[in-house]
Each structure stands twice: as structure tokens, then as C-alpha cells.
Design an enzyme around this catalytic site. Structure first.
Site, PDB file in Angstrom:
ATOM      1  N   HIS A   1      37.199  38.423  41.022  1.00 51.28           N
ATOM      2  CA  HIS A   1      39.231  37.995  42.073  1.00 51.28           C
ATOM      3  C   HIS A   1      39.270  40.036  42.093  1.00 51.28           C
ATOM      4  O   HIS A   1      38.929  39.612  43.265  1.00 51.28           O
ATOM      5  CB  HIS A   1      39.557  38.700  40.744  1.00 51.28           C
ATOM      6  CG  HIS A   1      41.330  39.337  40.728  1.00 51.28           C
ATOM      7  ND1 HIS A   1      42.147  38.106  40.760  1.00 51.28           N
ATOM      8  CD2 HIS A   1      42.184  39.905  40.891  1.00 51.28           C
ATOM      9  CE1 HIS A   1      43.274  38.023  41.356  1.00 51.28           C
ATOM     10  NE2 HIS A   1      43.582  39.254  42.049  1.00 51.28           N
ATOM     11  N   GLU A   2      38.553  41.027  41.539  1.00 51.95           N
ATOM     12  CA  GLU A   2      38.578  42.484  42.257  1.00 51.95           C
ATOM     13  C   GLU A   2      37.816  42.541  43.331  1.00 51.95           C
ATOM     14  O   GLU A   2      37.605  43.210  44.139  1.00 51.95           O
ATOM     15  CB  GLU A   2      38.243  43.617  41.329  1.00 51.95           C
ATOM     16  CG  GLU A   2      39.661  43.262  39.874  1.00 51.95           C
ATOM     17  CD  GLU A   2      40.708  43.617  40.320  1.00 51.95           C
ATOM     18  OE1 GLU A   2      40.973  44.373  41.779  1.00 51.95           O
ATOM     19  OE2 GLU A   2      41.870  42.666  40.150  1.00 51.95           O
TER      20      GLU A   2
ATOM     21  N   HIS B   1      38.496  41.236  46.636  1.00 55.28           N
ATOM     22  CA  HIS B   1      39.613  42.268  47.052  1.00 55.28           C
ATOM     23  C   HIS B   1      38.795  43.196  47.805  1.00 55.28           C
ATOM     24  O   HIS B   1      39.121  43.271  48.938  1.00 55.28           O
ATOM     25  CB  HIS B   1      40.516  43.187  46.575  1.00 55.28           C
ATOM     26  CG  HIS B   1      41.555  42.919  45.131  1.00 55.28           C
ATOM     27  ND1 HIS B   1      42.902  41.788  46.076  1.00 55.28           N
ATOM     28  CD2 HIS B   1      42.468  42.371  44.152  1.00 55.28           C
ATOM     29  CE1 HIS B   1      43.764  41.633  46.071  1.00 55.28           C
ATOM     30  NE2 HIS B   1      43.648  41.387  44.061  1.00 55.28           N
TER      31      HIS B   1
ATOM     32  N   GLU C   1      46.647  38.725  47.904  1.00 56.68           N
ATOM     33  CA  GLU C   1      45.931  37.824  46.701  1.00 56.68           C
ATOM     34  C   GLU C   1      45.427  36.758  46.831  1.00 56.68           C
ATOM     35  O   GLU C   1      44.174  36.220  45.881  1.00 56.68           O
ATOM     36  CB  GLU C   1      46.809  37.718  45.410  1.00 56.68           C
ATOM     37  CG  GLU C   1      47.478  38.715  44.997  1.00 56.68           C
ATOM     38  CD  GLU C   1      46.732  39.518  44.154  1.00 56.68           C
ATOM     39  OE1 GLU C   1      45.388  39.569  43.576  1.00 56.68           O
ATOM     40  OE2 GLU C   1      46.893  40.789  44.445  1.00 56.68           O
TER      41      GLU C   1
END
Length: 575
Positions: free
Chosen positions: A359-360, A363, A388
Site C-alpha cells: 500500500h505504502e 504511494h 489513496e
């Protein structure tokens, strides 16, 4: 999370000393398999009838330690494990006492077993205690939340808006609180029937386990019983899963993913003097074979004292065009709180942490692969209800066997993670997907309502949250002084923006189905994601980015705002 800290999972805390002693077998209550002399049923402590008293004392003391620790833990698999430890402790006494009082010929043993059974039965509300304690502190935060709401409302009024929600949402795709509210209520109606059915499934399971056809399913039961049901139905053991994800292999997974999908390499770099803030920090260079260096990535992955316990992406420096021949390279940092190696042990991640890492990393890729003229639009500097989307998209990669087999290898044997195990993990993940989605809708409704239009009377946030829970979830609200929302940090970080996670979840589901699902690791897939989405950062209208990548139907106009299409998400979850 981009910009602000996103709490997904804190590092798992150590068990208290007495709990560790109980579960490691050092207490006298433990079963002895090798000793020549032992107590009743193999429990050392039960050499005499009065041993039942100590048996109960030690079990309650150990369970109390665990209850205290659970009250400080975020929702996680560690909570489920700790609750199972409590259950194991308590049931050791209950089951032994039940057998003894029904079969033992010695009246003293029978009487002591009866007393032990009554004492421990009074203690059976430990899950309730942990839930209430964890959701009733800190009390002072009630005043902090009230002040935050009133101050933000005052700011919004000064700026000419009716509410802080209207002020915060005006520049997002949704454009107004009414659009967000209609989106949330529509999604709530879609999920309600399935969520109620899942609730009944858990309730029936509890009634079977407790041998009580009238037992109610309480909020403090959820994590425990859903965890047990998943483990039982799919034969899952979190420690076995983690054995395939040593941390160093997960980092290799990020490198392989970046290379396969985007054709870029991540190479470890040395630091300049004074650049690093801790010995655990690593630095990487992202490089494209034709385009050259793309940016720099710091990884600060391991938990330590004094470090914030969440996981987050931080933009240290945005990218921007300096001239026709020169570009200011972005610098980003991923901060997590994974367990570090202890002694000779190897640091391993549970799969929840693997998903968090991906997930990170989504980003980070958004920041590193964007190429904008101005740093103000670089990477994750986009409207909140788009921010997101890349991170949610890359969570899919953490669940796909085609990806996991590239790097998921047993830390000692090197065995590739079995496809059957990954399939079971995915089935368990979706077992209560409606209740989980309903929870996210509820969180969004709480956030939107608290920062909505204010009446002349003082706001009672406890009553508002309780009413929303009763109306929009399958669960009852616990009245015993609980105020869960005072620990919900997104009210501070996101204020009327938590719905953006649901927007992103819908967008990511559509992109995965339309663009990635058939061949998620192909360079063609990555090229589409990069050239139609990531490279623009916030320099192009978000609806145009989404439609260029996944087709016109991914969003629709609604009452002067924009809402996501939910069909791909509903299809994925079998609604």
C-alpha cells in the site's frame, strides 16, 4: 496514506511477563509431559485439591495482563491472538474443573473444582472488559474532539461555508457533503443484507461454541469469533504464513514488482554524512534504463522506542521541471513499524504487514514516477478523494499469487509459498467482506456527520456515533461509557475526508478489473498506469485521469459532483 500519517498497524507489543510465563510453560499450572510426578490431568498445580485455587489465580492474573495490553493495541491479528491466549488460559481451568467435578471420587477435589468453576465463570467477561476499557480511554479526548469540531466549524463560517465538511470537500471530486452522503447511503443499502447475513453466521457460530442458543453476539465478540472462524474454515496459521515473508524477501518483492511492471530498478545507495536519521534506515535510487534517475526512496521500516507507531508515506521533496534538460528528482520516505530481527531470529512480516508495505509503496511510486512542471502537483499532491487510489491498487498485488510466488519464500527452506495457501488467505479475506465494508461506511458517516452543519445546542458526539452505529451497521452500540471515536485519529488527519478511502477502493477495484487483472505484471499494464495516471500527479483533472486509464464508466456525475462506479467492487465481493 499520503501527506499525513495513516494508522494501519502498530508493531506487535511483547506479552507482559506473567503472560509470557504462563504460555511458555514456566508456571506451575502448566502441563508436564516428562516429569515422573505431576498433578491431575498433567497440570503440576493440581497435585492437591486446593491447587485449583492457584490455578484460577494464575489464570486470572495472566488474562488481566493481556486485557490491559489489548486495550492499548490497534485492531489487528495480534488482538485476535491475544484474545485466543485469554481463551486458552481460562478454558484450561474451566475444562479441568468441569471434568473433575463430574468424575472425581474425592469430595474435596469436587468441591474445589466447583469453586474454581464459579470463580472463573465470573471472569468470562474478559473480552467485554478489554473492549470497554479500550474504547473508554482517554476520556480527555472527548473535550479535544469537541474543541476540534467547534474550531473547524468556526473556521468554515469565517470562510463563508455552512460547515467544515462543506469547506473541506468543496475542492474534491465529490464537491459537496450531500454528494458524499448520498454515495455512502447508497453503498450502505447495497451492503446491508449481506452484512446482516454475515452477522448471523458469526452469531450462530458463537451459539454453537457456547452451547447457548440464546447467546447474543456482542461487539467485543467480533474479532475473536471471526478470527476463529477464518482459521478453522481455511486451516490458517499466521505464523506459518509469516514464515514465507521474511522482510528482506519482501523488499526483493518490491524491486521485482517495480522492474516487471514499470521497467525501473531500485538500487541500494550509501548515505552522505549526516543524511540518515537512524542506523535502520535504507536509501534506494529508482532508475529507468532510458530516462535515467527517477527519484530517491528512504525506507524506515522497523519499530523502535520513541518512533510513531503507524505506517505512512512522506513526500520529502516534490519533483518539478527546472528546465528543458533538468528535472528536480523527488525524494520520499516510507515509514513503517515492522518487527526487527532479534538475536538470531529473522525478521518476518505477517501478511497484513505485507499488504501495508505494498500500500505504502503504491504511494511512493505515485510520487517517484510523476513528472510535473510544478512540485505543487507532484505525485500524491492531488485532491483527497483520489490520493489513496494508487495505494489501494497496489494492495491487489499483495494478494495475487502471480506476484507472491516471485518473492514469497520460506525463510529457512526457500520453498515458494504454496498456491493453495494463498487461495485460502484470499477466501478468508473475503469471508466477512460485507461487514468490513459496512464498518468503513460507518467510519465515513461518523466523520462526515461530526464535521457537518452544527445546531445551536452543544454536540453530544457519543450519542451521534451511537445512533449512526445502530442505524448503519449490524452491531449494537455498547452503552457502558464507551467513546470509540476519540481514538479515531482520522478525525484529526482527514476531517470530513475519510470517505476518500471508499472512493479509492471503488476506483482501484475498477482499475484492477479493467487494466490489471489479466496480466498484472506486464510492462504494458505498468505503462498504462504510469502514462495515463501516475505521471500527471495532480496536474490533470482527476476524472480525466481515471477515465483515460479505465474507461468512461469508472466515474459518473452526480448533483454537481463526481462519484465512483461501484459495480467492480460489488462484483469482486459477490454482492
Amino acid at each position: 496514506m499520503a501527506w499525513a500519517v495513516r494508522i494501519r498497524r502498530a508493531a506487535a507489543p511483547d506479552l507482559p511477563y506473567r503472560a509470557r510465563e504462563f504460555f511458555s510453560g514456566n508456571f506451575a499450572a502448566s502441563v508436564s509431559a516428562d516429569s515422573d510426578e505431576t498433578g491431575l490431568y498433567g497440570f503440576q498445580v493440581l497435585k492437591t485439591a486446593k491447587g485449583f485455587r492457584r490455578f484460577v489465580d494464575e489464570a486470572i492474573e495472566s488474562a488481566d495482563d493481556l486485557v490491559s495490553r489489548i486495550s492499548q493495541m490497534p485492531p489487528s491479528e495480534e488482538v485476535i491472538k491475544a484474545m485466543d491466549d485469554i481463551s486458552n488460559t481460562v478454558c484450561s481451568v474451566i475444562d479441568s474443573a468441569e471434568l473433575c467435578r463430574n468424575t472425581h471420587p474425592d469430595r474435596e477435589f469436587v468441591e474445589e473444582a466447583n469453586k474454581a468453576s464459579m470463580r472463573i465463570s465470573e471472569y468470562l467477561h474478559v473480552r467485554k472488559q478489554a473492549y470497554i476499557r479500550g474504547n473508554s480511554v482517554p476520556y480527555a479526548n472527548l473535550f479535544v474532539i469537541d474543541k476540534l469540531i467547534s474550531t473547524r466549524h468556526e473556521l468554515a463560517k469565517i470562510m463563508g461555508y455552512r460547515s467544515y465538511a462543506e469547506f473541506a470537500i468543496r475542492s474534491n471530486m465529490a464537491a459537496s457533503p450531500n454528494v458524499v452522503m448520498d454515495f455512502l447511503l447508497s453503498l450502505s443499502n447495497t451492503v446491508r443484507q449481506r452484512a446482516d447475513a454475515e452477522f448471523k453466521l458469526v452469531q450462530d457460530y458463537k451459539r454453537t461454541v457456547d452451547n447457548d442458543v440464546r447467546a447474543d453476539l456482542e461487539p467485543w465478540d467480533e474479532a475473536y469469533f471471526t478470527g476463529k472462524m477464518k482459521s478453522s474454515a481455511f486451516d490458517l496459521d499466521s505464523s506459518v504464513i509469516a514464515s514465507y515473508f521474511p522482510t528482506f524477501q519482501c523488499l526483493e518483492g518490491l524491486k521485482l514488482l517495480a522492474k516487471s511492471v514499470f521497467g525501473v530498478t531500485l538500487s541500494r545507495m550509501s548515505f552522505s554524512f549526516g543524511e540518515s536519521w537512524h542506523p535502520d534506515v535504507m536509501k534506494f535510487l529508482l532508475h529507468h534504463p532510458q530516462e535515467g534517475d527517477m527519484g530517491f526512496l528512504y525506507l524506515d521500516l522497523y519499530s523502535r522506542d520513541g518512533k510513531y507507531p503507524g505506517c505512512a508515506h512522506f513526500a520529502v521533496r516534490g519533483g518539478r521541471r527546472l528546465s528543458d534538460a533538468q528535472y528536480q528528482l523527488p525524494i520520499v520516505a516510507l515509514v513503517c513499524n515492522f518487527p526487527n530481527s532479534q538475536g538470531s531470529s529473522i525478521s518476518k512480516l505477517n501478511h497484513w504487514d505485507v499488504e501495508t508495505l505494498f500500500h505504502e509503496f503504491g504511494h511512493a511510486l505515485h510520487s517517484l514516477l510523476s513528472r510535473t512542471d510544478y512540485q505543487h502537483f507532484s505525485g500524491t499532491r492531488v485532491v483527497l478523494d483520489l490520493a489513496e487510489t494508487p495505494s489501494n491498487l497496489f494492495e491487489y498485488y499483495a494478494w495475487d499469487y502471480r506476484v507472491l510466488k516471485m518473492f514469497g519464500r520460506h525463510y529457512s527452506t526457500g520453498e515458494i509459498i504454496p498456491e493453495k495457501l494463498v487461495n485460502s488467505m484470499n477466501h478468508a479475506r473475503n469471508m466477512f467482506s460485507a461487514m468490513e465494508l459496512q464498518r468503513q461506511i460507518f467510519y465515513s458517516l461518523v466523520d462526515l456527520t461530526l464535521f457537518g452543519e452544527q445546531s445551536a445546542d452543544p454536540m453530544d458526539t457519543i450519542s451521534i456515533v451511537a445512533d449512526l452505529k445502530r442505524k448503519y451497521t449490524s452491531w449494537k452500540h455498547v452503552e457502558d461509557g464507551t467513546h470509540w471515536h476519540t481514538r479515531f485519529s482520522h478525525l484529526v488527519n482527514y476531517g470530513a475526508g475519510y470517505y476518500s478511502y471508499l472512493y479509492a477502493k471503488c476506483f482501484a477495484a475498477t482499475i484492477w478489473e479493467k487494466v490489471c487483472q489479466d496480466d498484472p505484471l506486464s510492462l504494458a499494464t505498468g505503462t498504462a498506469i504510469r502514462t495515463k495516471f501516475l505521471q500527471y500527479g495532480g496536474a490533470k483533472h482527476p476524472s480525466d485521469l481515471l477515465r483515460d486509464l479505465a474507461g468512461h464508466s469508472i466515474v459518473r456525475n452526480y448533483n454537481e459532483g463526481i462519484v465512483p462506479d461501484t459495480s467492480s467492487l460489488c462484483k469482486e465481493l459477490n454482492f
